[in-house]
Design an enzyme around this catalytic site. Structure first.
Site, PDB file in Angstrom:
ATOM      1  N   ASP A   8       0.796  -1.233   0.082  1.00 41.91           N
ATOM      2  CA  ASP A   8      -0.131  -0.102  -0.041  1.00 41.91           C
ATOM      3  C   ASP A   8       0.756   1.253  -0.145  1.00 41.91           C
ATOM      4  OD1 ASP A   8      -2.610  -0.632  -0.314  1.00 41.91           O
ATOM      5  OD2 ASP A   8      -3.191  -0.524   1.614  1.00 41.91           O
TER       6      ASP A   8
ATOM      7  N   ASP B 230     -10.958  -6.308  10.810  1.00 42.34           N
ATOM      8  CA  ASP B 230     -10.863  -7.807  11.004  1.00 42.34           C
ATOM      9  C   ASP B 230     -11.871  -8.272  11.889  1.00 42.34           C
ATOM     10  OD1 ASP B 230      -9.569  -6.286  12.879  1.00 42.34           O
ATOM     11  OD2 ASP B 230      -7.634  -7.051  11.959  1.00 42.34           O
TER      12      ASP B 230
END
Ligand SMILES: *[C@@H]1O[C@H](CO)[C@@H](O)[C@H](O)[C@H]1NC(C)=O
Ligand SMILES: *[C@@H]1O[C@H](CO)[C@@H](O)[C@H](O)[C@H]1NC(C)=O
Length: 728
Positions: A135, A440
């Site tokens: 990223d 998550d």
């Protein structure tokens, strides 16, 4: 047919439950005492007393929540030999996702050690596909990965021939005693070590100069993707298949196949929100679907290398089990940190968290923690559990040799664009969920709500090892992030009691609320470490006197809970001092990290600040490192959380001395009798805070508490004593 895994009950549970019932009675008695002994209206101490009631009601409630994980703990064991007997080489393909975000805090050498460790799993290489999501969109990371793809040709055969463990070259070569005596091995060892060191040197010098040498650039077409206009936040999708495991040029020295290796930097444009790691994971799910499309996906953070080359086989023992496997959606491994010192000064071993997770296993399964986790691809894509569902373990892309790798790359690129997810269910029903820093956890919750179970696999040899925080500031920041993320889930539509209602068991909802309510623990804890001590100074009794029978439940509950805690710590081979350090950190985390967690969550709710995400820095300087090894607490900067820590420590000291003086001189006509519990509580807080006093007044090094912080805390103590003592 024999099972591929066993579930074992932990012993001593009858004893534990018996104990828990007595503690519960104790808590009820404490609350009963509080309710029936409220000071009369208008007397001093009434407000303080009511606050104590509120704090104890909270602690009691939280204690009940915690029993969901302690009531029925289990442990899992796998039988890899049976897996090998039954499946041989007919094992499913596995995709491994490694995520990195920033080449500065996550140096390329660290990233490729992780990549190499997962490439070297003890698993058929043609069935293994490794994806790196960058990223940071950094050419340095790409360069490092390219170097790793070359080094893998030596490293993987070396690992397999000599059964090397651990298979992260950085971890392996840092342990010198791993050398073999026999000459041939030694030669091989030195050769590979030499290659590794040269490679890391080349990568380091590229990182230092920030440039890739031109002659290197000429060797791979991928480098041409980068140009001077590109920034990490604004660039086209980049996708390179560095090793195509199925064919061409992928043969290593001993004509074994290497795992597929793919580099991806998804498209970033300022006008599109990138959704942090969840966005990267979703792009990887799509990209991998056209390259390998394996039925199992494992994801790991770039700083967590694999310490156990059999982890895939362990995880498959769950998924492939004929009797129970069809229900299991994901297998979570615990996080383990190296760089934890002997007495674990910042309580970073995560023992308590991992113990909780293991406790959840029996009530529906552990949470998805975002790293070190194996999923079925189908559940990440939103599939509900049904009895009829049969996984196709043979799926996976079997490309013909003629297929053009270039076409595959172009197709994959089109799946990693910003616009792709527009008006789709990605980030909502499909893939990891967006819109929360703890993506998550809600993703795992949604999976559980769709009927799947999960499994906690905690082998005695750690499966994944990461770099833990090594300074107090890092620990505080990490726990702030965790508690804030979990608390914001609790307050959102994903609150386990509402979202999970009717979908998962009540015990599982309670288990999800334990981390969800970490943050609000800060307020009663703060109250408990301040008000009883002030009461001592002001001679306001807040506990029963020592001769009263009511003192028994107070002493019983607190001592039994602490003894149990100590017992568990010693059982998992912690030192006594480590446990004591853990108690200090327990308070520090609550009065800083969790408090900030509450404040920031509420600020987000009312829209005062935008959601941010801080990457914990992984490097610290030499002095700090030395102090860390000597287990000296590291402060150094004058951040507000240190003011809180110092103020609480100092306040307790003042109150203890003040209170004891009054007791001894007897000017206030009171006896130790009335204030016994307050003296004990305040005294324990003072003893626990000794390292804080040292850091404020005795230490001379740069890691001490800065003078400005000490000064501010003295100011606050004077202010608190002046303001609050009259009204308590
Ligand atoms: C972690 O520990 C290893 C050795 O134990 C050391 O080489 C490394 O520098 C440490 N890393 C950090 C970031 O502190
Ligand atoms: C990591 O693996 C090595 C064997 O390679 C083992 O000795 C060590 O104990 C493991 N580390 C942990 C934390 O379990």
């Amino acid at each position: 047919m024999k099972r591929l895994f066993a579930t074992e009950k932990l012993g001593g549970r009858v004893l534990y439950r018996f104990q828990a019932i007595r503690v519960f009675v104790g808590i009820c008695l404490v609350l009963y005492y509080r309710a029936t002994h409220i000071p009369a209206d208008g007397t001093t101490g009434r407000a303080a007393w009511l606050g104590m009631v509120a704090a104890e009601v909270w602690f009691g409630f939280y204690w009940v929540l915690m029993q969901s994980g302690r009531w029925y703990p289990i442990r899992r064991r796998t039988f890899k030999d049976r897996l090998a007997d039954r499946f041989g080489e007919r094992l499913p393909c596995v995709d491994i996702f490694v995520c990195t975000a920033d080449p500065k805090s996550e140096p390329p050498n660290l990233v490729i050690s992780t990549v190499l460790s997962v490439m070297a799993y003890n698993y058929p290489a043609e069935k293994l596909n490794v994806y790196l999501s960058d990223d940071g969109g950094s050419i340095l990371t790409f360069y490092a990965l390219w170097e790793a793809s070359l080094f893998a040709k030596h490293w993987l055969p070396f690992c397999k021939t000599y059964k090397v463990e651990p298979r992260s070259p950085a971890a392996y070569f840092s342990e010198t005693d791993k050398r073999r005596d026999d000459l041939h091995t030694l030669k091989e060892w030195s050769f590979v070590k030499g290659l590794y060191e040269e490679m890391t040197k080349r990568i380091d010098s590229a990182v230092v100069s920030g440039k890739i040498p031109e002659e290197m650039k000429a060797k791979h077409k991928g480098f041409s993707e980068w140009n001077s206009e590109m920034t990490p936040k604004n660039h086209q999708p980049i996708l390179q298949i560095l090793i195509d495991g199925k064919h061409i040029n992928a043969n290593d020295r001993e004509v074994n196949v290497l795992p597929t290796l793919v580099y991806m930097a998804r498209e970033k444009r300022p006008q599109y929100h990138h959704n942090f790691k969840a966005g990267a994971m979703n792009a990887l799910i799509r990209v991998s679907s056209v390259i390998s499309n394996s039925p199992i996906i494992m994801n790991v953070d770039c700083d967590m290398y694999s310490n156990n080359s059999d982890s895939i086989r362990d995880a498959l023992c769950f998924f492939l089990d004929e009797e129970m496997g069809h229900k299991i959606g994901f297998v979570q491994y615990p996080q383990t940190y190296n760089n934890v010192t002997k007495n674990d000064i910042y309580d970073n071993s995560l023992r308590v968290i991992n113990q909780d997770l293991s406790g959840f296993d029996s009530v529906g399964g552990p949470l998805y923690c975002g790293s070190g986790c194996f999923h079925r691809r189908e559940i990440l894509c939103g599939r509900r559990y049904t009895q009829e569902y049969k996984e196709d373990w043979d799926r996976g892309i079997k490309r013909k040799t003629q297929v053009n790798i270039y076409q595959t790359e172009e197709k994959a690129k089109s799946l990693a664009t910003c616009a792709y997810e527009y008006k789709t269910q990605w980030g909502n029903e499909i893939g990891l969920k967006y819109g929360c820093p703890a993506e998550d956890i809600i993703t795992g919750l949604a999976i559980h709500c769709r009927g799947w179970e999960s499994v906690f696999m905690s082998p005695s040899r750690a499966a994944f090892i990461g770099v833990g925080p090594t300074t107090l500031a890092q620990t505080i920041l990490q726990h702030k992030r965790w508690s804030e993320g979990n608390f914001s889930i609790f307050l959102s539509k994903y609150c386990p009691f509402f979202f999970g209602h009717g979908n998962i068991r009540l015990l599982h909802q309670m288990a999800y609320s334990i981390p969800g309510l970490w943050a609000p623990n800060s307020l009663p804890t703060l109250y408990y470490v301040i008000i009883p001590s002030l009461g001592l100074l002001k001679s306001t009794p807040l506990f029963p006197e020592i001769m009263s029978p009511w003192v028994i439940p107070f002493l019983y509950v607190s001592s039994v809970e602490n003894m149990y805690n100590l017992y568990e710590a010693l059982l998992s081979r912690e030192t006594l001092k480590g446990w004591w350090n853990g108690q200090r950190m327990w308070i520090i985390k609550r009065i800083t990290s969790y408090l900030y967690g509450v404040i920031d969550t509420i600020r987000n709710l009312v829209g005062l600040s935008k959601m941010g995400f801080a990457v914990t820095s992984k490097v610290s300087n030499k002095d700090e490192w030395k102090r860390y090894e000597q287990e000296i607490m590291e402060f150094g900067s004058s951040s507000p959380e240190y003011v809180i820590i110092a103020t609480v420590a100092l306040l307790n000291h003042v109150c203890l001395v003040g209170g004891l003086c009054q007791i001894i001189t007897g000017t206030w006509h009171m006896a130790l009798n009335i204030f016994f519990l307050q003296v004990i509580l305040c005294g324990v807080l003072v003893i626990i805070n000794i390292p804080i006093y040292e850091a404020m007044f005795l230490r001379k090094d740069t890691g001490r508490i800065p003078f400005s912080v000490t000064l501010a805390s003295i100011g606050f103590v004077i202010l608190i004593v002046a303001l609050f003592v009259p009204i308590i």
